[in-house]
Structures are given as C-alpha cells and as structure tokens.
Design a protein around this motif. Structure first.
Motif, PDB file in Angstrom:
ATOM      1  N   THR A 108       0.850  -1.178   0.000  1.00  0.00           N
ATOM      2  CA  THR A 108       0.000   0.000   0.000  1.00  0.00           C
ATOM      3  C   THR A 108       0.891   1.234   0.000  1.00  0.00           C
ATOM      4  O   THR A 108       1.859   1.305   0.760  1.00  0.00           O
ATOM      5  CB  THR A 108      -0.906   0.043   1.249  1.00  0.00           C
ATOM      6  OG1 THR A 108      -1.658  -1.168   1.329  1.00  0.00           O
ATOM      7  CG2 THR A 108      -1.874   1.210   1.163  1.00  0.00           C
ATOM      8  N   ASP A 109       0.574   2.182  -0.872  1.00  0.00           N
ATOM      9  CA  ASP A 109       1.318   3.438  -0.860  1.00  0.00           C
ATOM     10  C   ASP A 109       1.296   4.036   0.547  1.00  0.00           C
ATOM     11  O   ASP A 109       0.273   4.000   1.232  1.00  0.00           O
ATOM     12  CB  ASP A 109       0.701   4.437  -1.836  1.00  0.00           C
ATOM     13  CG  ASP A 109       0.874   4.023  -3.287  1.00  0.00           C
ATOM     14  OD1 ASP A 109       1.637   3.075  -3.543  1.00  0.00           O
ATOM     15  OD2 ASP A 109       0.252   4.652  -4.158  1.00  0.00           O
ATOM     16  N   ASP A 110       2.434   4.568   0.955  1.00  0.00           N
ATOM     17  CA  ASP A 110       2.501   5.206   2.264  1.00  0.00           C
ATOM     18  C   ASP A 110       3.240   6.540   2.138  1.00  0.00           C
ATOM     19  O   ASP A 110       3.464   7.041   1.031  1.00  0.00           O
ATOM     20  CB  ASP A 110       3.182   4.283   3.292  1.00  0.00           C
ATOM     21  CG  ASP A 110       4.543   3.788   2.826  1.00  0.00           C
ATOM     22  OD1 ASP A 110       5.243   4.538   2.108  1.00  0.00           O
ATOM     23  OD2 ASP A 110       4.920   2.650   3.178  1.00  0.00           O
ATOM     24  N   ASP A 111       3.620   7.119   3.263  1.00  0.00           N
ATOM     25  CA  ASP A 111       4.273   8.422   3.235  1.00  0.00           C
ATOM     26  C   ASP A 111       5.628   8.376   2.540  1.00  0.00           C
ATOM     27  O   ASP A 111       6.112   9.393   2.040  1.00  0.00           O
ATOM     28  CB  ASP A 111       4.447   8.951   4.666  1.00  0.00           C
ATOM     29  CG  ASP A 111       3.115   9.288   5.316  1.00  0.00           C
ATOM     30  OD1 ASP A 111       2.146   9.503   4.560  1.00  0.00           O
ATOM     31  OD2 ASP A 111       3.038   9.300   6.554  1.00  0.00           O
ATOM     32  N   ARG A 112       6.266   7.191   2.511  1.00  0.00           N
ATOM     33  CA  ARG A 112       7.613   7.104   1.951  1.00  0.00           C
ATOM     34  C   ARG A 112       7.639   6.532   0.540  1.00  0.00           C
ATOM     35  O   ARG A 112       8.388   7.000  -0.307  1.00  0.00           O
ATOM     36  CB  ARG A 112       8.499   6.250   2.851  1.00  0.00           C
ATOM     37  CG  ARG A 112       9.943   6.177   2.342  1.00  0.00           C
ATOM     38  CD  ARG A 112      10.853   5.442   3.293  1.00  0.00           C
ATOM     39  NE  ARG A 112      12.221   5.407   2.781  1.00  0.00           N
ATOM     40  CZ  ARG A 112      13.224   4.761   3.380  1.00  0.00           C
ATOM     41  NH1 ARG A 112      13.015   4.108   4.514  1.00  0.00           N
ATOM     42  NH2 ARG A 112      14.432   4.769   2.833  1.00  0.00           N
ATOM     43  N   TYR A 113       6.834   5.483   0.275  1.00  0.00           N
ATOM     44  CA  TYR A 113       6.961   4.762  -0.993  1.00  0.00           C
ATOM     45  C   TYR A 113       5.669   4.796  -1.799  1.00  0.00           C
ATOM     46  O   TYR A 113       4.557   4.843  -1.257  1.00  0.00           O
ATOM     47  CB  TYR A 113       7.327   3.298  -0.741  1.00  0.00           C
ATOM     48  CG  TYR A 113       8.681   3.095  -0.097  1.00  0.00           C
ATOM     49  CD1 TYR A 113       9.846   3.484  -0.742  1.00  0.00           C
ATOM     50  CD2 TYR A 113       8.788   2.492   1.163  1.00  0.00           C
ATOM     51  CE1 TYR A 113      11.092   3.288  -0.163  1.00  0.00           C
ATOM     52  CE2 TYR A 113      10.033   2.278   1.756  1.00  0.00           C
ATOM     53  CZ  TYR A 113      11.175   2.687   1.086  1.00  0.00           C
ATOM     54  OH  TYR A 113      12.403   2.489   1.660  1.00  0.00           O
ATOM     55  N   ARG A 114       5.854   4.691  -3.123  1.00  0.00           N
ATOM     56  CA  ARG A 114       4.762   4.472  -4.060  1.00  0.00           C
ATOM     57  C   ARG A 114       5.081   3.210  -4.848  1.00  0.00           C
ATOM     58  O   ARG A 114       6.214   2.999  -5.278  1.00  0.00           O
ATOM     59  CB  ARG A 114       4.592   5.661  -5.006  1.00  0.00           C
ATOM     60  CG  ARG A 114       3.484   5.463  -6.051  1.00  0.00           C
ATOM     61  CD  ARG A 114       3.333   6.667  -6.956  1.00  0.00           C
ATOM     62  NE  ARG A 114       2.759   7.804  -6.222  1.00  0.00           N
ATOM     63  CZ  ARG A 114       3.416   8.911  -5.957  1.00  0.00           C
ATOM     64  NH1 ARG A 114       4.690   9.056  -6.350  1.00  0.00           N
ATOM     65  NH2 ARG A 114       2.846   9.894  -5.302  1.00  0.00           N
ATOM     66  N   TYR A 115       4.079   2.346  -5.050  1.00  0.00           N
ATOM     67  CA  TYR A 115       4.294   1.060  -5.711  1.00  0.00           C
ATOM     68  C   TYR A 115       3.574   1.012  -7.055  1.00  0.00           C
ATOM     69  O   TYR A 115       2.477   1.551  -7.201  1.00  0.00           O
ATOM     70  CB  TYR A 115       3.783  -0.087  -4.831  1.00  0.00           C
ATOM     71  CG  TYR A 115       4.498  -0.196  -3.504  1.00  0.00           C
ATOM     72  CD1 TYR A 115       5.663  -0.948  -3.382  1.00  0.00           C
ATOM     73  CD2 TYR A 115       4.025   0.466  -2.374  1.00  0.00           C
ATOM     74  CE1 TYR A 115       6.324  -1.050  -2.168  1.00  0.00           C
ATOM     75  CE2 TYR A 115       4.674   0.377  -1.160  1.00  0.00           C
ATOM     76  CZ  TYR A 115       5.824  -0.380  -1.061  1.00  0.00           C
ATOM     77  OH  TYR A 115       6.479  -0.463   0.141  1.00  0.00           O
ATOM     78  N   SER A 116       4.195   0.353  -8.011  1.00  0.00           N
ATOM     79  CA  SER A 116       3.549   0.110  -9.296  1.00  0.00           C
ATOM     80  C   SER A 116       3.985  -1.259  -9.805  1.00  0.00           C
ATOM     81  O   SER A 116       4.925  -1.859  -9.291  1.00  0.00           O
ATOM     82  CB  SER A 116       3.883   1.212 -10.313  1.00  0.00           C
ATOM     83  OG  SER A 116       5.283   1.301 -10.519  1.00  0.00           O
ATOM     84  N   PHE A 117       3.278  -1.734 -10.833  1.00  0.00           N
ATOM     85  CA  PHE A 117       3.501  -3.084 -11.331  1.00  0.00           C
ATOM     86  C   PHE A 117       4.259  -3.050 -12.645  1.00  0.00           C
ATOM     87  O   PHE A 117       4.063  -2.151 -13.457  1.00  0.00           O
ATOM     88  CB  PHE A 117       2.154  -3.777 -11.525  1.00  0.00           C
ATOM     89  CG  PHE A 117       2.228  -5.268 -11.490  1.00  0.00           C
ATOM     90  CD1 PHE A 117       2.457  -5.933 -10.299  1.00  0.00           C
ATOM     91  CD2 PHE A 117       2.062  -6.014 -12.636  1.00  0.00           C
ATOM     92  CE1 PHE A 117       2.512  -7.312 -10.259  1.00  0.00           C
ATOM     93  CE2 PHE A 117       2.109  -7.383 -12.605  1.00  0.00           C
ATOM     94  CZ  PHE A 117       2.338  -8.043 -11.407  1.00  0.00           C
TER      95      PHE A 117
END
Length: 299
Positions: A190-199
């Motif tokens: 889950t995106d959070d304050d530090r990281y963004r995720y993609s596929f």
C-alpha cells in the motif's frame, strides 16, 4: 477493413459512423454478425477461441438472440433464457435477467449450463487467469470462470476501484492511496508516506521513494531484488536502469546484465546490445556475452 485475423477467411468491418462492427466468415458462403461489445479488437482471436455475437443475420441460428461462435463462424452455443449478457472468455459467459427494475448477473459455461445463478449486481471483466470482480449488495468479491468464489463479498474499507494485473495480483485505488493485493484479499503493498508502488510487465513490483525519487525492484513478497537507481524502465528485454546519467540493463528477473556504468545501451531488434563505454562501442548478446574481440568507434 481492418487487418486480417490469423484465419484467412475472417475480416472485421465497420461502416462509417456505425456503432457496431460486422464480421464476415467466407468459407464458401458469407455470414454477417454484429459484435456484442464495442471494445472488440482485431487481437481477440489470438487470445480466445470464441466470439459472442448478437442480432445475427436473418435466418442464421434460427433467430437466437445470443450466439457464441468459434473462429470458423460455427455456433458453439445459443441461448434465449437470459436476455442480458456481459463479459465472457473461453470458459464462461456473464448473463443477466431482470429482477424488478434491476438486472442481476450470473455465469453460464460454454455448454449452456448455469454455474452461478444470477444474483450479483455486477460481474467485471475476466483477467488472464479467469478471475473477475463482482459486486453484491454494495460489497466486492472475486470469482473464477469455473463458478468458484475466490473471495466472498466484503467491504474493502477505503478502496474505490480494482484493476487486474498479471501474476495473480490486483491493483487497487483507495482513499488513502493505491496498492496491490491477492485474489484472496490479502493486501501486499500500500502506498505510504515514503513509498509508491507500481507493477511491471514481468511480475515484479517497482517501488519509488517519494523523497529521493530512487527506484527499486521487489518480488511479490516484498523482497528487495535490486540496488536503488535514479530510474528503472520496462523494456522488451527486461529493464533499463539509470544512475547519475549512466545506463545499464537488468533481465526480466531483475538480475544485472550490465551495471549502470555505460554511456548508453542500445537494444538491436535481432537480439543484441550495442554498449558504449569510453566512447567505444561493443556488441553483446542478450546475456551480456561479448560477440566481438574488441570495441570500435562505430558499429
């Protein structure tokens, strides 16, 4: 006409300004059908065996309203007991009927057998693994094209929409950010304050640090596979990496073929790389093996 399909006897046509397309099967005779869905593309028969058609030409299939045909134009299944149809694949068709002023949906298989009785408010597109999302009484779940409930309907708090990914993952968007989950509803990222995720196209997860802008590849368990780079871009052969304007290559598993120490790495369509270092060019195969004994100013 659009480009031909893999079978020589089938072409797709659309009249100027017309909403529907027509397909012509000409194996000695011509039959005209109208596609049931506007999003039908020329690639359909490369992935699927069947085509769902509606309102076939007069006299075809005894006037049945819904017809499933194969790539030869032969009827595989006809039915009139469900007046509404939705998405489908080679295993199942989403069908619906009226309940009061609403439409409820279920599944039939390609033999015409009901495998899920209509009760759902909505059943979405099947993904490559035969899984679709459904909505029932304001809650979401996931089912298979065999009629199996993978995840019973539940309220996914804060999640506003779902999208299917390959390798058995679901991408979701939510009030608190985006993330990824399994078919069974287990949230992995889950995106959070530090990281963004993609596929990525090869089943790996791309994690981007929102502060440093650095990118890293993870597997679906969250294990870090690579160093951090200023960018990781998906390519046909795997990934191109950049670090301080220098380039390198990772394979589809995230393993280093060339570290990010080259001025440029060019992929040659016949299956080679031309790499540039110290203004000299070398030729390698896709594993990074040198194909020439020395480097040259130009290749």
């Amino acid at each position: 006409p659009l480009p031909q399909l893999k079978q020589n006897f089938a072409r797709i046509y659309r009249k100027d300004g017309a909403k529907d397309k027509a397909i012509i099967f000409s194996d000695g005779k011509k039959l005209y059908y109208y596609f049931a869905t506007d999003n039908f593309t020329n690639e359909h028969f490369y992935k699927h065996r069947y085509l769902l058609v509606k309102k076939p030409n007069p006299g075809a299939f005894s006037g049945a309203k819904n017809v499933l045909v194969d790539v030869d134009g032969n009827p595989v299944l006809t039915w009139d007991n469900y007046p509404f149809t939705g998405t489908y694949n080679d295993q199942a068709v989403v069908v619906g009927k009226k309940k009061g002023s609403d439409i409820i949906y279920g599944l039939i298989n390609t033999k015409g057998e009901t495998i899920l009785k209509p009760k759902y408010d909505k059943i979405g597109q099947f993904d490559e693994n035969g899984i679709a999302a459904f909505e029932y009484k304001g809650k979401t779940g996931f089912l298979s094209d065999q009629g199996k409930i993978i995840q019973a309907e539940k309220q996914f708090d804060g999640i506003t929409s779902f999208g299917f990914l390959n390798n058995g993952l679901i991408y979701f968007k939510g009030d608190r950010g985006n993330g990824m989950m399994t078919y069974e509803g287990k949230i992995l990222f889950t995106d959070d304050d530090r990281y963004r995720y993609s596929f990525t196209d090869f089943g790996l997860i791309l994690r981007k640090d929102k502060s440093s802008k650095k990118e890293t590849l993870l597997d679906r368990t969250g294990k870090v596979l690579t160093d951090e780079y200023s960018s990781i871009s998906t390519r046909k052969y795997g990934f191109q990496i950049k670090s301080d304007q220098m380039k390198g290559v990772l394979n589809k598993a995230g393993e280093v073929i060339f570290p990010a120490t080259y001025q440029n790495v060019d992929y040659v369509s016949v299956g080679y790389f031309i790499i540039i270092k110290d203004n000299l060019k070398s030729l390698t195969d896709l594993s990074g093996k040198q194909m020439l004994k020395k480097s040259y100013k130009d290749i």
